[in-house]
Design an enzyme around this catalytic site. Structure first.
Site, PDB file in Angstrom:
ATOM      1  N   HIS A   1     -12.747  23.135  52.316  1.00 42.68           N
ATOM      2  CA  HIS A   1     -13.964  22.396  51.900  1.00 42.68           C
ATOM      3  C   HIS A   1     -14.574  21.827  53.182  1.00 42.68           C
ATOM      4  O   HIS A   1     -14.000  20.936  53.815  1.00 42.68           O
ATOM      5  CB  HIS A   1     -13.606  21.280  50.908  1.00 42.68           C
ATOM      6  CG  HIS A   1     -13.309  21.772  49.523  1.00 42.68           C
ATOM      7  ND1 HIS A   1     -12.436  21.143  48.673  1.00 42.68           N
ATOM      8  CD2 HIS A   1     -13.790  22.853  48.840  1.00 42.68           C
ATOM      9  CE1 HIS A   1     -12.364  21.803  47.529  1.00 42.68           C
ATOM     10  NE2 HIS A   1     -13.183  22.834  47.594  1.00 42.68           N
ATOM     11  N   SER A   2     -15.734  22.346  53.521  1.00 39.05           N
ATOM     12  CA  SER A   2     -16.239  22.166  54.894  1.00 39.05           C
ATOM     13  C   SER A   2     -16.535  20.721  55.266  1.00 39.05           C
ATOM     14  O   SER A   2     -16.402  20.335  56.425  1.00 39.05           O
ATOM     15  CB  SER A   2     -17.503  23.011  55.100  1.00 39.05           C
ATOM     16  OG  SER A   2     -18.311  23.019  53.940  1.00 39.05           O
ATOM     17  N   ARG A   3     -16.915  19.884  54.311  1.00 41.71           N
ATOM     18  CA  ARG A   3     -17.310  18.503  54.661  1.00 41.71           C
ATOM     19  C   ARG A   3     -16.118  17.611  54.942  1.00 41.71           C
ATOM     20  O   ARG A   3     -16.283  16.462  55.340  1.00 41.71           O
ATOM     21  CB  ARG A   3     -18.153  17.904  53.561  1.00 41.71           C
ATOM     22  CG  ARG A   3     -17.462  17.688  52.221  1.00 41.71           C
ATOM     23  CD  ARG A   3     -18.440  17.114  51.227  1.00 41.71           C
ATOM     24  NE  ARG A   3     -17.903  17.039  49.865  1.00 41.71           N
ATOM     25  CZ  ARG A   3     -18.630  16.647  48.821  1.00 41.71           C
ATOM     26  NH1 ARG A   3     -19.879  16.294  48.991  1.00 41.71           N
ATOM     27  NH2 ARG A   3     -18.105  16.585  47.608  1.00 41.71           N
ATOM     28  N   GLU A   4     -14.910  18.129  54.719  1.00 41.83           N
ATOM     29  CA  GLU A   4     -13.715  17.293  54.888  1.00 41.83           C
ATOM     30  C   GLU A   4     -13.270  17.353  56.351  1.00 41.83           C
ATOM     31  O   GLU A   4     -12.200  17.869  56.679  1.00 41.83           O
ATOM     32  CB  GLU A   4     -12.654  17.747  53.886  1.00 41.83           C
ATOM     33  CG  GLU A   4     -13.173  17.585  52.445  1.00 41.83           C
ATOM     34  CD  GLU A   4     -12.371  18.289  51.367  1.00 41.83           C
ATOM     35  OE1 GLU A   4     -12.834  18.260  50.206  1.00 41.83           O
ATOM     36  OE2 GLU A   4     -11.314  18.857  51.654  1.00 41.83           O
TER      37      GLU A   4
ATOM     38  N   ARG B   1     -19.905  21.450  50.795  1.00 42.86           N
ATOM     39  CA  ARG B   1     -18.458  21.635  50.493  1.00 42.86           C
ATOM     40  C   ARG B   1     -18.099  23.113  50.323  1.00 42.86           C
ATOM     41  O   ARG B   1     -16.990  23.529  50.671  1.00 42.86           O
ATOM     42  CB  ARG B   1     -18.186  20.863  49.201  1.00 42.86           C
ATOM     43  CG  ARG B   1     -17.019  21.302  48.349  1.00 42.86           C
ATOM     44  CD  ARG B   1     -17.039  20.599  47.016  1.00 42.86           C
ATOM     45  NE  ARG B   1     -16.127  21.132  46.031  1.00 42.86           N
ATOM     46  CZ  ARG B   1     -14.977  20.525  45.691  1.00 42.86           C
ATOM     47  NH1 ARG B   1     -14.627  19.397  46.274  1.00 42.86           N
ATOM     48  NH2 ARG B   1     -14.204  21.026  44.763  1.00 42.86           N
TER      49      ARG B   1
ATOM     50  N   ASN C   1     -11.959  26.614  46.509  1.00 40.35           N
ATOM     51  CA  ASN C   1     -10.690  26.186  45.904  1.00 40.35           C
ATOM     52  C   ASN C   1     -10.730  26.315  44.394  1.00 40.35           C
ATOM     53  O   ASN C   1      -9.997  25.655  43.663  1.00 40.35           O
ATOM     54  CB  ASN C   1     -10.360  24.753  46.307  1.00 40.35           C
ATOM     55  CG  ASN C   1      -8.895  24.417  46.016  1.00 40.35           C
ATOM     56  OD1 ASN C   1      -8.035  25.292  46.041  1.00 40.35           O
ATOM     57  ND2 ASN C   1      -8.613  23.162  45.700  1.00 40.35           N
ATOM     58  N   ARG C   2     -11.632  27.153  43.888  1.00 45.53           N
ATOM     59  CA  ARG C   2     -11.677  27.505  42.460  1.00 45.53           C
ATOM     60  C   ARG C   2     -11.805  29.017  42.286  1.00 45.53           C
ATOM     61  O   ARG C   2     -12.015  29.503  41.186  1.00 45.53           O
ATOM     62  CB  ARG C   2     -12.890  26.826  41.780  1.00 45.53           C
ATOM     63  CG  ARG C   2     -12.886  25.309  41.758  1.00 45.53           C
ATOM     64  CD  ARG C   2     -11.764  24.733  40.913  1.00 45.53           C
ATOM     65  NE  ARG C   2     -11.865  23.279  40.758  1.00 45.53           N
ATOM     66  CZ  ARG C   2     -11.524  22.397  41.663  1.00 45.53           C
ATOM     67  NH1 ARG C   2     -10.989  22.822  42.812  1.00 45.53           N
ATOM     68  NH2 ARG C   2     -11.653  21.090  41.450  1.00 45.53           N
TER      69      ARG C   2
ATOM     70  N   HIS D   1      -6.751  19.212  52.378  1.00 44.28           N
ATOM     71  CA  HIS D   1      -8.070  18.686  51.995  1.00 44.28           C
ATOM     72  C   HIS D   1      -8.140  17.196  52.367  1.00 44.28           C
ATOM     73  O   HIS D   1      -7.166  16.612  52.814  1.00 44.28           O
ATOM     74  CB  HIS D   1      -8.249  18.789  50.473  1.00 44.28           C
ATOM     75  CG  HIS D   1      -8.330  20.189  49.944  1.00 44.28           C
ATOM     76  ND1 HIS D   1      -9.469  20.732  49.425  1.00 44.28           N
ATOM     77  CD2 HIS D   1      -7.393  21.180  49.845  1.00 44.28           C
ATOM     78  CE1 HIS D   1      -9.240  21.977  49.030  1.00 44.28           C
ATOM     79  NE2 HIS D   1      -7.989  22.271  49.278  1.00 44.28           N
ATOM     80  N   SER D   2      -9.286  16.610  52.120  1.00 43.46           N
ATOM     81  CA  SER D   2      -9.400  15.153  52.095  1.00 43.46           C
ATOM     82  C   SER D   2     -10.456  14.843  51.053  1.00 43.46           C
ATOM     83  O   SER D   2     -11.252  15.721  50.728  1.00 43.46           O
ATOM     84  CB  SER D   2      -9.837  14.625  53.475  1.00 43.46           C
ATOM     85  OG  SER D   2     -11.222  14.824  53.680  1.00 43.46           O
TER      86      SER D   2
ATOM     87  N   GLU E   1      -4.216  15.839  50.218  1.00 45.05           N
ATOM     88  CA  GLU E   1      -5.500  15.137  50.248  1.00 45.05           C
ATOM     89  C   GLU E   1      -5.311  14.004  51.263  1.00 45.05           C
ATOM     90  O   GLU E   1      -4.627  13.016  50.988  1.00 45.05           O
ATOM     91  CB  GLU E   1      -5.844  14.570  48.860  1.00 45.05           C
ATOM     92  CG  GLU E   1      -6.272  15.619  47.849  1.00 45.05           C
ATOM     93  CD  GLU E   1      -7.731  16.055  48.042  1.00 45.05           C
ATOM     94  OE1 GLU E   1      -8.430  15.433  48.866  1.00 45.05           O
ATOM     95  OE2 GLU E   1      -8.143  17.029  47.371  1.00 45.05           O
TER      96      GLU E   1
END
Lengths: 309, 96
Positions: free
Chosen positions: A69-72, A127, A144-145, A196-197, A270
């Site tokens: 997820h790119s924004r993390e 994301r 991630n889905r 992730h975060s 996370e």
């Protein structure tokens, strides 16, 4: 920076800075680190995986990925720090040395490069991937889905405009398909950790079903040990458990697929935020986050190397 | 470049289990264009949601009308993003 010793791990970096860091690390450690390009993103960026190996062929292996997820951003930054930690500690720290003397470690730092580039240049909140969706003005799939594990079930969206859009079919995204093909062709992964975060959790399968995974007890105990080690540094408190019991139902998730491939030690992290920053975690928390997470990763990797199956 | 002036991130804390579905309903209100940073899980975990400026008042009225508690975690997202960008640029200049 002219070498990885002078690379500033305490700040966020662009994709080109991370790519050049990877190349420097390989050049500085030819007997330990190599770079494998497992595919290309939709926009044609290389999907770089760093391989840490002391020999052998297709040794039992551990996979770590960040930034799906790119924004993390704290995850890609931590992944960069992990890469340097491995080469710094090999031969010095007995635990990581023992692991690398019998296993390989694969680390994909920028798992969603198109999305990461987009967060730096167009939309910091992005994301998903950046592949257009036919019939919709909305772009991107939640990587991630998109995995073939409970794909299509509850816990993902059919709406291309949703942040949790599952995609037109399982493995439709090249960023996902490339990992699927690599893991299948390698065939000897024993642990898979996708990072992730934020919300400070350590999660194991399943997310798409309430049915406990067959190794639930062992994974639960190992998660407890890992978050205890993590908290020992700065007291950062984590929750742990199966995805569906700890956060919510999520279908098509990465580690559900890897677990169903037989990779027992499949976990999702996370990472922080311990305060009120969310995804905009201040850069001065990168190194503390990476250091505490490394203790948990070492617990998982150590257990894996001592419990081969 | 997408700008986020006036966007706020609200931290919503459910009082009890009965409020969880009320908060979850927000996910279906597409007109608000909400971005859930932390989804609805259980009473002990807060829900963080980015609210665009144009939806702020409606969302707050909606929450208050259902007696759902929230606080403002980030008052203006663009301010934080600008700080992050400045920090990156100044660190890059020092490196050079």
């Amino acid at each position: 920076p002219r070498n990885t010793d002078s690379f500033d791990f305490s700040r966020y970096h662009t994709i080109s800075e991370i790519y050049s860091f990877q190349d420097m690390l390989v050049a500085e450690n030819p007997n330990l680190v190599s770079k494998i390009v497992i595919g290309q993103s939709y926009e044609g960026r290389p999907l770089n995986v760093l391989k840490f190996s002391t020999g052998g062929t297709k040794r039992p292996a551990i996979w770590l990925d960040t930034g799906i997820h790119s924004r993390e951003w704290v995850t890609q930054a931590s992944g960069t720090w992990f890469a340097k930690k491995i080469v710094t500690d090999y031969g010095r720290d007995p635990a990581i040395t023992a692991i690398l003397n019998k296993m390989d470690i694969f680390l994909e730092i920028v798992t969603n490069p198109d999305g990461y580039y987009f967060t730096h240049n167009s939309n910091r909140m992005w994301r998903k991937t950046r592949k257009p969706n036919s019939g919709s003005s909305c772009v991107g799939v939640d990587p991630n889905r998109n995995w073939d594990a409970g794909f299509g079930g509850a816990g993902a969206s059919n709406n291309p405009c949703s942040e949790t859009y599952r995609g037109p079919r399982a493995h439709s995204e090249p960023e996902v398909k490339s990992i699927v093909d690599f893991v299948k062709s390698h065939g000897n992964f024993k642990a898979f950790v996708s990072i992730h975060s934020y919300s400070q959790m350590l999660l194991y399968p399943y997310g798409y079903t309430k049915t406990p995974c067959k190794d639930q007890a062992e994974l639960h105990n190992l998660a407890k040990k890992a978050i205890t080690d993590l908290a020992s540094l700065y007291n950062t408190s984590y929750r742990y458990g199966s995805i569906i019991n700890t956060i919510y139902q999520a279908s098509g998730g990465t580690i559900d697929w890897t677990y169903n491939q037989g990779i027992k030690y499949s976990y999702t992290f996370e990472l922080r935020d311990t305060g009120r920053y969310g995804f905009i975690l201040p850069a001065n928390q990168i190194i503390p986050t990476a250091k505490e997470t490394w203790l948990a990763l070492m617990a998982i990797m150590d257990h894996t190397s001592k419990n081969m199956y | 470049k997408e700008m986020f002036e006036g966007h706020q991130v609200l931290r919503i804390v459910a009082k009890d289990e009965t409020q969880l579905p009320l908060i979850k309903n927000l996910e279906d209100m597409v007109e608000f264009e909400l971005d859930f940073w932390r989804g609805v899980t259980d009473v002990s975990s807060p829900v963080d949601v980015r609210v665009p400026f144009h939806s702020l008042q409606s969302v707050k009225i909606h929450l208050e009308s259902q007696d759902i508690e929230y606080s403002i975690m980030i008052g203006d997202l663009q301010v934080m993003l600008d700080e992050e960008q400045q920090e990156m640029e100044s660190a890059a200049r020092i490196a050079e």
